[in-house]
Design a protein around this motif. Structure first.
Motif, PDB file in Angstrom:
ATOM      1  N   CYS A  38      10.672 -54.889  -0.960  1.00 42.88           N
ATOM      2  CA  CYS A  38      11.780 -54.099  -0.460  1.00 42.88           C
ATOM      3  C   CYS A  38      11.893 -52.719  -0.536  1.00 42.88           C
ATOM      4  N   GLY A  39      10.762 -52.356  -1.909  1.00 38.68           N
ATOM      5  CA  GLY A  39      10.021 -50.640  -1.845  1.00 38.68           C
ATOM      6  C   GLY A  39       9.022 -51.190  -0.257  1.00 38.68           C
ATOM      7  N   LEU A  40       8.110 -52.357  -0.357  1.00 34.31           N
ATOM      8  CA  LEU A  40       7.176 -51.864   0.662  1.00 34.31           C
ATOM      9  C   LEU A  40       7.405 -51.888   2.145  1.00 34.31           C
ATOM     10  N   ILE A  41       8.600 -52.756   2.714  1.00 36.69           N
ATOM     11  CA  ILE A  41       9.673 -52.714   3.023  1.00 36.69           C
ATOM     12  C   ILE A  41      10.019 -50.966   3.776  1.00 36.69           C
ATOM     13  N   ILE A  42      10.590 -50.277   2.889  1.00 38.40           N
ATOM     14  CA  ILE A  42      10.750 -48.824   3.179  1.00 38.40           C
ATOM     15  C   ILE A  42      10.051 -48.344   3.314  1.00 38.40           C
ATOM     16  N   CYS A  43       8.638 -48.102   2.282  1.00 37.62           N
ATOM     17  CA  CYS A  43       7.565 -47.419   2.329  1.00 37.62           C
ATOM     18  C   CYS A  43       7.417 -47.581   3.599  1.00 37.62           C
ATOM     19  N   LEU A  44       7.254 -48.606   4.549  1.00 36.91           N
ATOM     20  CA  LEU A  44       6.455 -48.993   5.954  1.00 36.91           C
ATOM     21  C   LEU A  44       6.969 -48.444   7.616  1.00 36.91           C
ATOM     22  N   LEU A  45       8.427 -48.554   6.504  1.00 37.06           N
ATOM     23  CA  LEU A  45       9.282 -48.088   7.727  1.00 37.06           C
ATOM     24  C   LEU A  45       8.802 -46.558   7.709  1.00 37.06           C
ATOM     25  N   GLY A  46       9.614 -45.866   6.210  1.00 41.09           N
ATOM     26  CA  GLY A  46       8.968 -44.350   6.277  1.00 41.09           C
ATOM     27  C   GLY A  46       8.127 -43.680   6.575  1.00 41.09           C
TER      28      GLY A  46
END
Length: 455
Positions: A38-46
């Motif tokens: 979850c953190g990896l997906i959110i960071c890429l989108l951010g």
């Protein structure tokens, strides 16, 4: 009893014991999904969203002091998401890979320490930049006479640079707080026959210093959460009251609402989003002040670690979702974004405009041709037997009207247009009409017949 001479070679670890040790080092699914996937997906989108926002907010069209603070906010959120990636990538490895097989080298552990310090600083900068543009909006709305003096782009740039310089001084002790530590016992058991070594970061001498710990806890609790969030709540309340008064006065005097009110609504939505997602982190910081022993232990309680992970994920989500607030509530930001990046929509709009223009041009041509036909029919009704000179004049008038594409019809031509349409609906083909049509197309023949009849 005789003394026993025992060396290291005499110790042999049973396979069952070794498998039990490896089983105890299996990874937790909660850390894998929350602190990993979850953190990896959110960071890429951010990273993508903040890069797009920053590229729009630094354009010359966005001539407002508030947009300078928002550009700094996007830069700090971009830095946060970028430097959180190493930790999330490490936890995002598949669960089948045990913890001791992860790439926990010395260089990667050092990278985790530096990236953690920079990402923590980025979160702090985001909070204080929200305070800065909240004060800026409060001065512009509630103190309009001094707003043009203080709320300038030059002052906004100076304040943003000062905040980032303070952030550098804040991040420097965090880099020295932890240090890489080799797990010698685990390496001797699991990697005795290989050169592989596992490292983890632990508190350094500076991190274990009680003065440093309490100073850091106080600064983090008061300077990062309590004071700035209190300022944001108070000023946002005043801004909401001022906006309601402006709307009431506009409704009473039937005047349009202020043009920059949309910017204030966008900033209110951004700060409310920050308050919601930073509340768990603020709770963790207050718990530090109440009972620091829970966090200083090597392995804090599992529920506390869960809550800490969720708080960090919420802070990361806040850094990645400011772009959504800009798109929803920022009309100028949305128009600039569509003009620059929505090429497909622009092409569709251009095609639609060209189609509409072509359709209008066709309608104009049809109307002009109807007017010409109508005038010709009126002329024929007035003078059914024209001579050569008048026929040339009619042709000249007809050519003049056909060359100029007019869009409006005269009032006298409207009944003829209706009659012409009625004739088209119910055509009548008779011998007399055919004879008249032949005579009309051959005016010399008409003159000859007329001359024969008169003589």
């Amino acid at each position: 009893m005789s003394s026993l001479n025992i060396t290291d070679e005499d110790f042999v670890i049973d396979n069952d014991v070794l498998s039990a040790i490896r089983k105890s080092l299996t990874r937790n699914p909660f850390d894998h999904y929350v602190n990993g996937v979850c953190g990896l997906i959110i960071c890429l989108l951010g990273i993508v969203s903040n890069a797009l926002s920053f590229s729009i907010l630094i354009r010359r069209v966005m001539r407002l002091s508030t947009y300078v603070y928002l550009a700094g906010l996007c830069l700090s959120d971009f830095t946060t998401c970028l430097f959180l990636l190493p930790g999330y990538i490490l936890n995002a490895y598949p669960l089948e890979i045990p913890d001791y097989d992860l790439p926990r080298t010395y260089a990667y552990t050092k990278l985790l320490i530096i990236a953690g310090a920079i990402s923590t600083t980025g979160r702090v900068l985001s909070v204080w930049l929200c305070v800065a543009f909240t004060i800026d909006r409060w001065i512009m709305i509630c103190r309009p006479f001094v707003g043009p003096i203080y709320c300038t782009m030059k002052n906004a740039r100076c304040v943003t640079i000062i905040i980032f310089i303070i952030g550098i001084f804040y991040a420097f002790p965090l880099v020295l707080e932890y240090e890489p530590h080799e797990e010698t016992a685990l390496n001797e058991i699991l990697f005795a026959n290989t050169n592989k070594k596992n490292y983890r970061y632990i508190l350094s001498k500076l991190g274990k210093n009680s003065i440093f710990r309490w100073t850091y806890v106080l600064i983090n609790a008061l300077g990062v959460y309590v004071i700035p969030l209190t300022i944001i709540i108070i000023l946002n309340r005043k801004l909401l009251i001022s906006i309601r008064l402006l709307e009431q006065r506009s409704a009473e005097y039937r005047a349009p609402s202020p043009t920059k009110q949309g910017v204030t609504v966008m900033l209110l939505a951004t700060t409310i989003l920050l308050l919601v997602f930073r509340l768990p982190s603020a709770t963790i910081s207050i718990m530090w002040l109440i009972s620091a022993k829970m966090f200083i232990n090597e392995k804090p309680p599992f529920l506390l670690r869960k809550f800490h992970s969720i708080a960090n994920l919420c802070a990361t989500l806040n850094a990645a979702t400011t772009f959504i607030m800009f798109i929803i509530y920022g009309a100028k930001f949305r128009s600039e974004f569509t003009n620059i990046y929505c090429c497909c929509l622009n092409r569709l709009k251009r095609k639609q405009v060209l189609f509409n223009n072509q359709h209008e041009q066709n309608i104009k041509e049809i109307l002009s041709s109807d007017i010409n036909v109508n005038e010709q029919s009126i002329t024929n009704q007035i003078n059914p037997f024209p001579i050569n000179q008048s026929y040339g004049k009619v042709r000249q008038v007809d050519t003049r009207h056909s060359s100029s594409a007019t869009t409006t019809t005269s009032i006298s031509s409207l009944p003829s247009l209706r009659r012409l349409r009625y004739q088209r609906r119910s055509p009548r083909y008779s011998i007399e009409r055919e004879y008249d049509f032949m005579n009309h197309n051959n005016p010399n023949r008409n003159l000859q017949q007329h001359y024969e009849l008169t003589t």
